[in-house]
Motif scaffolding. Structure first.
Motif: not given
Length: 648
Positions: A459, A463, A467
């Motif tokens: 995870r 992310q 990003q």
């Protein structure tokens, strides 16, 4: 000279016994100054190695009687014209060892040919060696020891002086014969006869000052003793000087020729070597003699090594001998143990250790100037380090040291930057190798796959990637370039028919799954709606405004709606700013309710009603039936809109 002086200094002690080293030194002086060849003293224990004296040769030497390491007795023997004379200052007979020694020297001599002349007796039990040397000195100087009384008080200093100088010196003595009596003649020498006659005439002139014995201590005897001693010393010194000056070269040459002639015979040479070896072993069995030999040898060796050529030759011999000796494994191990122990003891000294470290560092620096030596050293160190790291404890300790040292070094920013640059450059160079690059990729892939087994890590990575990708796509050029790459990659991959078929199958499966989800969602919506209908109205009627909390049923009748009502609402926006159709323009789905605070729209006023019909070509879907709209309006409360579906 100082070494010899220290070696023989014990002679001056009147309580010391004359050792064999003094007798041996006296024999060496006889060899140098006379034609006599005294045999080795050590051979008295090995008489079979003694070289016999020829019958026609004159022989003079000092012999020993007794055991090795004990105090024995010294005597002087003199052989000439078939007669052996034994000059003994104590007993006047041959001891057991002396008889064996004499028998080996003169195997052809009978006992009747052995004589014991009358000589001066020693005043104590320890001066036998002193008197034996004095007798031999007189005989070497062609004088008869039977005719002299030696002065015991002056014999030891005289012996030391003679050993430290060249040539033979007559011992201080006085005449033993009675006044007017001619001395016995033992030598057939004209020059000696002349000297004897001259001495006889001088003694006749001094009759009134002669004395009978040296033991008398009267004033007249002392005066006569001094005068006679001076005279004898002058005469004997003149004879010794004549012998030294006139015959020294001839005697030395004769000795060399005689020895060379005897050594030309192989058997004689072998026997001589054996005798010398045995004599040396016997001599070194005495601790005192061995120490004396070591001192003398060290002094001689030191003086010889001052010559550069001799030193180089000696080094070559020693190196060759040492190399040959080290061929023996046991010798080499013993030598290594001795050297290790000696080195360990020496390194306990701080100065020695520091000096050794400086020497080793300087030598190592000079040696590493050679490229080949440096490569060999690196290989040796690498191999040794690899072997050492096979030990787990060593490897762990090394890793801890390296980690700690590296952590301390990286505290410096400049060092850290330099290290990063070096690592980057080294990694770039290493990745130029295809095999290395592929192996690295495999390692990284495997490590990344193992790390992604952790949900939290996965995870976080998603992310971060999302990003980073979002930030990167804010750049128009990057976004366009990415789109071009994706488009080109998709176009290239779709040229493969198999890939294209697989893609179509995946897309079809995805659409079917989506439709299935929409169907399920539609069924659930209908069920909820029917449930709400059974429970009653929940919103005010747009026709009569019936309160939903009022239990009175709505009396509105859909058939009562006249055309006037419809015409009055035509062209009027029911929900200003809200939704005017059941079809959501954003999600392409049918919206059943307008939302909180808004009024539902009748299907009769829906401007996009036709768009809400689902094509009948789609299998397993639901379509709207316009025939049911009138039924819906007449049977259902006007505050709701119902969608009744039937299979296409």
């Amino acid at each position: 000279m100082d070494t010899l002086d220290n070696t023989f200094s014990y002679i001056l002690n009147y309580n010391n016994y004359i050792e064999d080293d003094v007798v041996r030194a006296f024999h060496e002086k006889l060899l140098r100054c006379t034609s006599f060849r005294p045999r080795e003293l050590e051979l008295f224990q090995h008489p079979e190695l003694i070289e016999p004296v020829p019958k026609n040769e004159t022989h003079l030497q000092v012999i020993y009687d007794g055991d090795v390491g004990l105090v024995g007795h010294w005597s002087c023997i003199y052989y000439i014209n078939g007669i052996l004379r034994v000059y003994d200052s104590l007993v006047g007979v041959l001891g057991k060892s002396q008889k064996i020694y004499v028998k080996a020297l003169f195997p052809y001599l009978s006992e009747s040919c052995i004589q014991f002349p009358s000589v001066q007796r020693q005043p104590n039990t320890i001066d036998c060696g002193l008197f034996a040397i004095a007798f031999a000195t007189s005989l070497a100087l062609k004088t008869n020891p039977s005719q002299f009384n030696y002065v015991p008080e002056m014999m030891r200093p005289h012996l030391l002086e003679m050993l430290l100088t060249d040539g033979l010196l007559a011992f201080p003595a006085t005449s033993r014969r009675s006044p007017g009596r001619a001395p016995s003649n033992l030598f057939n020498n004209i020059a000696l006869k002349l000297e004897t006659n001259k001495q006889k005439q001088t003694e006749k002139k001094q009759k009134h000052r002669s004395q009978n014995s040296i033991t008398s201590h009267s004033q007249n005897d002392n005066l006569n003793f001094n005068q006679n001693y001076e005279y004898v010393m002058e005469e004997t010194q003149s004879i010794a000087n004549n012998c030294t000056t006139m015959d020294a070269k001839r005697i030395k040459q004769n000795n060399r020729d005689r020895k060379r002639l005897s050594r030309s015979n192989k058997d004689v040479s072998i026997r001589e070597k054996e005798r010398n070896q045995v004599a040396k072993e016997v001599l070194r069995s005495n601790k005192r003699k061995k120490c004396h030999e070591q001192v003398v040898n060290s002094s001689l060796r030191r003086s010889k090594r001052l010559n550069l050529e001799i030193r180089q030759v000696e080094q070559e011999r020693d190196t060759e001998a040492h190399r040959a000796a080290r061929q023996d494994d046991e010798y080499r191990r013993d030598e290594q143990q001795r050297n290790t122990q000696a080195h360990r003891v020496a390194r306990t000294d701080v100065r020695y250790r520091q000096a050794e470290q400086e020497r080793d560092t300087e030598a190592h620096r000079a040696a590493r100037q050679d490229d080949e030596y440096r490569r060999d050293e690196q290989q040796r160190n690498t191999q040794a380090h690899r072997v050492a790291r096979m030990d787990v404890e060593f490897r762990e300790a090394e890793q801890e040291r390296d980690t700690e040292a590296h952590r301390a070094a990286r505290q410096d920013d400049e060092y850290r930057r330099d290290e990063q640059q070096r690592n980057t450059q080294a990694h770039r160079v290493a990745r130029m190798d295809v095999e290395f690059r592929e192996a690295e990729q495999e390692r990284d892939t495997e490590a990344h796959r193992a790390a992604r087994q952790d949900d939290e890590y996965r995870r976080d990575e998603q992310q971060r990637n999302t990003q980073a990708h979002r930030v990167a796509r804010m750049d128009v050029e990057f976004r366009e370039a990415e789109q071009e790459r994706d488009t080109h990659a998709r176009r290239v991959t779709r040229e493969n028919e198999e890939y294209r078929r697989n893609e179509q199958m995946r897309n079809s499966a995805a659409r079917q799954e989506l439709r299935s989800k929409q169907k399920d969602s539609w069924d659930l919506t209908v069920q909820n709606y029917l449930k709400n209908i059974k429970e009653g109205n929940t919103h005010p009627c747009h026709c009569c405004g019936n309160d939903p909390e009022n239990e009175t049923r709505c009396t509105c009748d859909a058939d009562a709606i006249d055309e006037e009502t419809v015409d009055s609402t035509e062209g009027v926006e029911l929900n200003p700013g809200g939704t005017e159709t059941l079809l959501d323009n954003n999600q392409d789905v049918i919206v059943l309710a307008p939302g909180e605070g808004q009024r539902p729209i009748s299907l009769l006023f829906d401007e996009h009603l036709e768009e809400e019909h689902v094509g009948s070509a789609m299998n397993n879907t639901w379509v709207l039936s316009f025939n049911m709209l009138s039924k819906y309006c007449t049977t259902t409360s006007s505050e709701y809109r119902a969608l009744v579906a039937e299979p296409a």
